[in-house]
Design a protein around this motif. Structure first.
Motif, PDB file in Angstrom:
ATOM      1  N   PHE A   1       0.870  -1.172   0.000  1.00  0.00           N
ATOM      2  CA  PHE A   1       0.000   0.000   0.000  1.00  0.00           C
ATOM      3  C   PHE A   1       0.913   1.230   0.000  1.00  0.00           C
ATOM      4  O   PHE A   1       1.968   1.217   0.631  1.00  0.00           O
ATOM      5  CB  PHE A   1      -0.910  -0.002   1.235  1.00  0.00           C
ATOM      6  CG  PHE A   1      -1.815  -1.205   1.268  1.00  0.00           C
ATOM      7  CD1 PHE A   1      -3.073  -1.158   0.697  1.00  0.00           C
ATOM      8  CD2 PHE A   1      -1.383  -2.397   1.848  1.00  0.00           C
ATOM      9  CE1 PHE A   1      -3.886  -2.282   0.701  1.00  0.00           C
ATOM     10  CE2 PHE A   1      -2.193  -3.517   1.856  1.00  0.00           C
ATOM     11  CZ  PHE A   1      -3.450  -3.464   1.281  1.00  0.00           C
ATOM     12  N   ARG A   2       0.498   2.262  -0.715  1.00  0.00           N
ATOM     13  CA  ARG A   2       1.420   3.402  -0.870  1.00  0.00           C
ATOM     14  C   ARG A   2       0.780   4.714  -0.465  1.00  0.00           C
ATOM     15  O   ARG A   2      -0.368   4.990  -0.784  1.00  0.00           O
ATOM     16  CB  ARG A   2       1.882   3.479  -2.324  1.00  0.00           C
ATOM     17  CG  ARG A   2       2.593   2.213  -2.742  1.00  0.00           C
ATOM     18  CD  ARG A   2       2.897   2.202  -4.227  1.00  0.00           C
ATOM     19  NE  ARG A   2       4.016   3.069  -4.557  1.00  0.00           N
ATOM     20  CZ  ARG A   2       4.699   2.966  -5.691  1.00  0.00           C
ATOM     21  NH1 ARG A   2       4.395   2.036  -6.576  1.00  0.00           N
ATOM     22  NH2 ARG A   2       5.692   3.781  -5.932  1.00  0.00           N
ATOM     23  N   GLN A   3       1.585   5.498   0.262  1.00  0.00           N
ATOM     24  CA  GLN A   3       1.181   6.870   0.625  1.00  0.00           C
ATOM     25  C   GLN A   3       1.764   7.811  -0.413  1.00  0.00           C
ATOM     26  O   GLN A   3       2.943   7.667  -0.780  1.00  0.00           O
ATOM     27  CB  GLN A   3       1.841   7.247   1.961  1.00  0.00           C
ATOM     28  CG  GLN A   3       1.332   6.516   3.158  1.00  0.00           C
ATOM     29  CD  GLN A   3       0.374   7.381   3.907  1.00  0.00           C
ATOM     30  OE1 GLN A   3      -0.811   7.069   3.955  1.00  0.00           O
ATOM     31  NE2 GLN A   3       0.847   8.480   4.472  1.00  0.00           N
ATOM     32  N   LYS A   4       0.997   8.801  -0.826  1.00  0.00           N
ATOM     33  CA  LYS A   4       1.558   9.747  -1.800  1.00  0.00           C
ATOM     34  C   LYS A   4       2.504  10.734  -1.126  1.00  0.00           C
ATOM     35  O   LYS A   4       3.491  11.183  -1.684  1.00  0.00           O
ATOM     36  CB  LYS A   4       0.428  10.484  -2.512  1.00  0.00           C
ATOM     37  CG  LYS A   4      -0.204   9.618  -3.580  1.00  0.00           C
ATOM     38  CD  LYS A   4      -1.133  10.429  -4.427  1.00  0.00           C
ATOM     39  CE  LYS A   4      -1.792   9.512  -5.461  1.00  0.00           C
ATOM     40  NZ  LYS A   4      -3.061  10.029  -5.894  1.00  0.00           N
ATOM     41  N   GLU A   5       2.137  11.079   0.119  1.00  0.00           N
ATOM     42  CA  GLU A   5       2.999  12.026   0.851  1.00  0.00           C
ATOM     43  C   GLU A   5       3.445  11.406   2.154  1.00  0.00           C
ATOM     44  O   GLU A   5       2.645  10.742   2.826  1.00  0.00           O
ATOM     45  CB  GLU A   5       2.219  13.321   1.147  1.00  0.00           C
ATOM     46  CG  GLU A   5       2.104  14.186  -0.075  1.00  0.00           C
ATOM     47  CD  GLU A   5       1.294  15.438   0.202  1.00  0.00           C
ATOM     48  OE1 GLU A   5       1.264  15.877   1.369  1.00  0.00           O
ATOM     49  OE2 GLU A   5       0.684  15.945  -0.748  1.00  0.00           O
ATOM     50  N   SER A   6       4.679  11.681   2.500  1.00  0.00           N
ATOM     51  CA  SER A   6       5.221  11.077   3.722  1.00  0.00           C
ATOM     52  C   SER A   6       4.607  11.716   4.973  1.00  0.00           C
ATOM     53  O   SER A   6       4.542  12.944   5.072  1.00  0.00           O
ATOM     54  CB  SER A   6       6.738  11.271   3.754  1.00  0.00           C
ATOM     55  OG  SER A   6       7.232  10.808   4.982  1.00  0.00           O
ATOM     56  N   THR A   7       4.192  10.872   5.927  1.00  0.00           N
ATOM     57  CA  THR A   7       3.623  11.430   7.169  1.00  0.00           C
ATOM     58  C   THR A   7       4.297  10.852   8.419  1.00  0.00           C
ATOM     59  O   THR A   7       3.925  11.180   9.536  1.00  0.00           O
ATOM     60  CB  THR A   7       2.105  11.135   7.271  1.00  0.00           C
ATOM     61  OG1 THR A   7       1.914   9.728   7.201  1.00  0.00           O
ATOM     62  CG2 THR A   7       1.329  11.817   6.176  1.00  0.00           C
ATOM     63  N   PHE A   8       5.282   9.974   8.218  1.00  0.00           N
ATOM     64  CA  PHE A   8       5.875   9.282   9.367  1.00  0.00           C
ATOM     65  C   PHE A   8       6.382  10.251  10.441  1.00  0.00           C
ATOM     66  O   PHE A   8       6.152  10.046  11.635  1.00  0.00           O
ATOM     67  CB  PHE A   8       7.020   8.366   8.907  1.00  0.00           C
ATOM     68  CG  PHE A   8       7.506   7.441   9.988  1.00  0.00           C
ATOM     69  CD1 PHE A   8       6.845   6.256  10.239  1.00  0.00           C
ATOM     70  CD2 PHE A   8       8.600   7.772  10.779  1.00  0.00           C
ATOM     71  CE1 PHE A   8       7.272   5.405  11.253  1.00  0.00           C
ATOM     72  CE2 PHE A   8       9.026   6.933  11.794  1.00  0.00           C
ATOM     73  CZ  PHE A   8       8.360   5.744  12.029  1.00  0.00           C
ATOM     74  N   LEU A   9       7.059  11.311   9.996  1.00  0.00           N
ATOM     75  CA  LEU A   9       7.631  12.237  10.983  1.00  0.00           C
ATOM     76  C   LEU A   9       6.591  13.191  11.574  1.00  0.00           C
ATOM     77  O   LEU A   9       6.792  13.763  12.634  1.00  0.00           O
ATOM     78  CB  LEU A   9       8.783  13.036  10.361  1.00  0.00           C
ATOM     79  CG  LEU A   9      10.007  12.201   9.975  1.00  0.00           C
ATOM     80  CD1 LEU A   9      11.091  13.086   9.397  1.00  0.00           C
ATOM     81  CD2 LEU A   9      10.553  11.419  11.167  1.00  0.00           C
ATOM     82  N   ASP A  10       5.458  13.350  10.891  1.00  0.00           N
ATOM     83  CA  ASP A  10       4.425  14.280  11.382  1.00  0.00           C
ATOM     84  C   ASP A  10       3.384  13.568  12.243  1.00  0.00           C
ATOM     85  O   ASP A  10       2.910  14.103  13.232  1.00  0.00           O
ATOM     86  CB  ASP A  10       3.690  14.946  10.217  1.00  0.00           C
ATOM     87  CG  ASP A  10       4.647  15.726   9.344  1.00  0.00           C
ATOM     88  OD1 ASP A  10       5.588  16.289   9.925  1.00  0.00           O
ATOM     89  OD2 ASP A  10       4.461  15.725   8.117  1.00  0.00           O
ATOM     90  N   ASN A  11       3.007  12.371  11.822  1.00  0.00           N
ATOM     91  CA  ASN A  11       1.939  11.680  12.546  1.00  0.00           C
ATOM     92  C   ASN A  11       2.086  10.157  12.416  1.00  0.00           C
ATOM     93  O   ASN A  11       1.386   9.497  11.645  1.00  0.00           O
ATOM     94  CB  ASN A  11       0.576  12.138  12.033  1.00  0.00           C
ATOM     95  CG  ASN A  11      -0.511  11.805  13.028  1.00  0.00           C
ATOM     96  OD1 ASN A  11      -0.333  10.923  13.874  1.00  0.00           O
ATOM     97  ND2 ASN A  11      -1.634  12.495  12.931  1.00  0.00           N
ATOM     98  N   GLU A  12       3.021   9.647  13.181  1.00  0.00           N
ATOM     99  CA  GLU A  12       3.337   8.221  13.098  1.00  0.00           C
ATOM    100  C   GLU A  12       2.127   7.369  13.486  1.00  0.00           C
ATOM    101  O   GLU A  12       1.858   6.341  12.872  1.00  0.00           O
ATOM    102  CB  GLU A  12       4.531   7.898  14.007  1.00  0.00           C
ATOM    103  CG  GLU A  12       4.993   6.466  13.888  1.00  0.00           C
ATOM    104  CD  GLU A  12       6.050   6.095  14.911  1.00  0.00           C
ATOM    105  OE1 GLU A  12       6.777   6.994  15.381  1.00  0.00           O
ATOM    106  OE2 GLU A  12       6.127   4.905  15.262  1.00  0.00           O
TER     107      GLU A  12
END
Lengths: 371, 237
Positions: free
Chosen positions: B56-67
């Protein structure tokens, strides 16, 4: 309507309720709770803990916020249990001393073996007046329950010689092994020149771990075919760290532990099993499981191990010094026929400790008290 | 044998340990659910070369903002895979080989709904792991990495932006079996990345709520202050 049984123990879970290490006592408790359930009783457990309630294997376990010990008894825990379990019909005191000072009318006390032969007990209660006070309290603990169940004859003999008035209450229900699960390995023609020696207990001094480590150092140096496997939890994280560090530094010495379900395979792969306890022993589940898997055992003569092992018949019953361990292991190392014969006899003996017999004996005692 | 599903969040792992990790997981899992956090390299392509992978793929990275949100998403993708057991592992973590023998027993046992392991942080390569302070794998204790899926438990996650854990809160409170299988963690094995990781940690946790300042500082300690032990491969009987 099912009748309710309340079981009192000290530490099934760690008192903070966040950790559970499954040893022999914990397995016994779970097997006993399962048996009670199969017999139609509803069971709940109380122990020392910060007022939490947990569930394990379908059994409710409640923490009682008392932890004071006096003379190796737990009077506050005993009394908190008495009040909290008031709505229950029957009680099981999972450790004899837990029945002090107040026992439920229809109750049974259980002994898992003598623990007062441990040197630490002497250090804590060695003074004559302390020893007398402990014994006085034990006489009250033994007086309360209607029946006293012991896993070995050693405990019964001790109390019959010390507090003879309770002779009629004692029932000998030795520990057990599922001989269908724990069975000898299939015979193969595969040549295997390794000799695997297994120490399947807690890594604590009373179990003879330090003597065994020294014996392992000597024997792995002397015999290139010898491997030592230490399989069991430490008493704490530091002990497990020290065991790992020691094993990593010694060739053909291994340290790990395995889930119960894997233990039959572990015993089956071993050639000799060591239970070199110095004290605090009953009729060890590990010894019975090794015997059921057809392995010769070398055991210390502590507790009820002499109920399981006949000298040089199905193993060796020794004072577990390094020298005695090395000598008895060497005898078995050099004589594969003896290993095989002792293992075969061990299996025969283990059959008389089959779990089904344990169920039947417990069912009889329960029906005589819980009625 | 009960079905074992691995779940993992990845981002720009192509040049690190991803392939090795997937090779390892492919040996003992039935299915691998991966959420790619907008990788800019060929991480997704590598993942898709494994038959077990469901990507599954995220278009924008969010790991550092909302893990937590990301973890929660991964959890739901994993549940769609109808798992019986779930192992949550990162792309730089490896269960030692011995696990292949032990895992079938852990999956079949009936007493515990969660299994925990000790994590060993390899340092300056793979031959040594770190043992000073909070790096000590024995003193740090066990962490739950594997759980039985229990539909009756809540899927709620703590509302934290980071250090939010790998499983829903209810699963982290389960009595767990502590396994002697070790997890080899290579996240700190290459010193080149350590300064950036240190800076990121302090950026995320400037008031040192989750770890002490000393522990963060210890990432950059000189070799003479660091205690290492040799990683020795182990086998059971």
């Amino acid at each position: 309507m099912s009748k309710n049984v309340a079981l009192l123990t000290t530490n099934f879970f760690h008192p903070k309720g966040d950790r559970l290490i499954m040893g022999g006592a914990e397995r016994y408790q779970m097997d006993l709770c399962r048996l009670l359930r199969d017999l139609g009783y509803h069971v709940e457990v109380w122990q020392i803990g910060d007022s939490w309630t947990k569930e394990f294997d379908g059994i409710k376990i409640r923490g009682l916020p008392v932890n004071k010990t006096e003379y190796n008894t737990f009077p506050e825990l005993n009394m908190a249990f008495y009040e909290n379990a008031m709505s229950f019909d029957y009680a099981l005191y999972f450790i004899l001393s837990l029945a002090y000072p107040l026992a439920r009318e229809k109750s049974i006390g259980i002994s898992h073996g003598v623990y007062w032969d441990w040197p630490g007990f002497e250090v804590a209660n060695g003074k004559q007046e302390n020893r007398q006070e402990w014994l006085r309290r034990m006489s009250i603990a033994l007086a309360g329950p209607q029946k006293l169940v012991s896993v070995d004859t050693n405990t019964i003999n001790y109390f019959n010689a010390t507090l003879p008035g309770f002779y009629h209450k004692w029932e000998y229900i030795p520990n057990y092994v599922d001989t269908e699960l724990f069975r000898p390995p299939e015979e193969t023609n595969q040549a295997n020149d390794k000799i695997r020696i297994l120490f399947p207990r807690r890594m604590v001094p009373v179990r003879g771990v330090n003597e065994t480590m020294r014996a392992a150092e000597i024997l792995t140096q002397k015999y290139p075919q010898v491997e030592f496997h230490f399989c069991g939890r430490g008493h704490d994280d530091t002990m497990e760290m020290l065991m790992s560090q020691w094993a990593d530094k010694h060739e053909r010495c291994y340290y790990y532990w395995k889930p119960f379900e894997m233990m039959p395979e572990i015993y089956q792969q071993a050639d000799i099993v060591l239970i070199p306890s110095r004290s605090t022993e009953g009729t060890s589940l590990a010894a019975l499981e090794a015997m059921a898997c057809g392995k010769p055992v070398i055991v210390g003569y502590a507790g009820g191990l002499s109920n399981l092992v006949l000298q040089e018949y199905n193993g060796y019953l020794i004072k577990p010094t390094v020298e005695n361990l090395v000598a008895s292991i060497e005898e078995l190392l050099h004589d594969p026929n003896k290993r095989k014969l002792m293992g075969k006899r061990g299996r025969e003996i283990a059959l008389s400790f089959d779990k089904k017999k344990w169920h039947a004996k417990w069912a009889t005692v329960l029906s005589s008290v819980f009625s | 044998m009960p079905k074992l599903t691995a779940m993992m969040i990845v981002r720009n792992e192509a040049k690190r340990y991803l392939q090795r990790c997937l090779n390892s997981l492919a040996k003992y899992t039935d299915s691998i659910v991966i959420l790619d956090d907008a990788s800019e390299d060929n991480t997704p392509e590598i993942c898709l070369t494994y038959r077990q992978v469901k990507l599954f793929r995220q278009k924008e990275s969010t790991f550092l903002d909302n893990e937590a949100q990301l973890r929660h998403k991964l959890w739901h993708y994993t549940l769609n895979d109808r798992p019986e057991w779930i192992v949550a592992i990162d792309a730089d973590e490896f269960l030692e080989e011995e696990a292949i023998k032990e895992l079938p027993y852990l999956l079949k046992q009936k007493y515990f709904n969660a299994v925990s392991f000790r994590l060993f942080d390899c340092w300056e390569g793979e031959e040594y792991f770190r043992t000073d302070g909070l790096w000590n794998p024995w003193r740090r204790g066990f962490s739950i990495y594997m759980v039985r899926y229990l539909p009756q438990l809540s899927s709620a996650w703590p509302p934290l932006k980071f250090h939010c854990g790998r499983f829903p809160i209810a699963y982290r409170q389960l009595p767990h079996y502590e396994s002697s299988i070790r997890i080899k963690h290579l996240g700190w094995a290459n010193a080149v990345y350590n300064r950036a990781k240190y800076e990121r940690a302090l950026l995320q946790d400037p008031s040192c709520q989750y770890m002490s300042k000393e522990h963060y500082e210890s990432i950059l300690w000189p070799p003479e202050k660091i205690k290492l032990e040799k990683w020795v491969e182990r086998s059971s009987i």
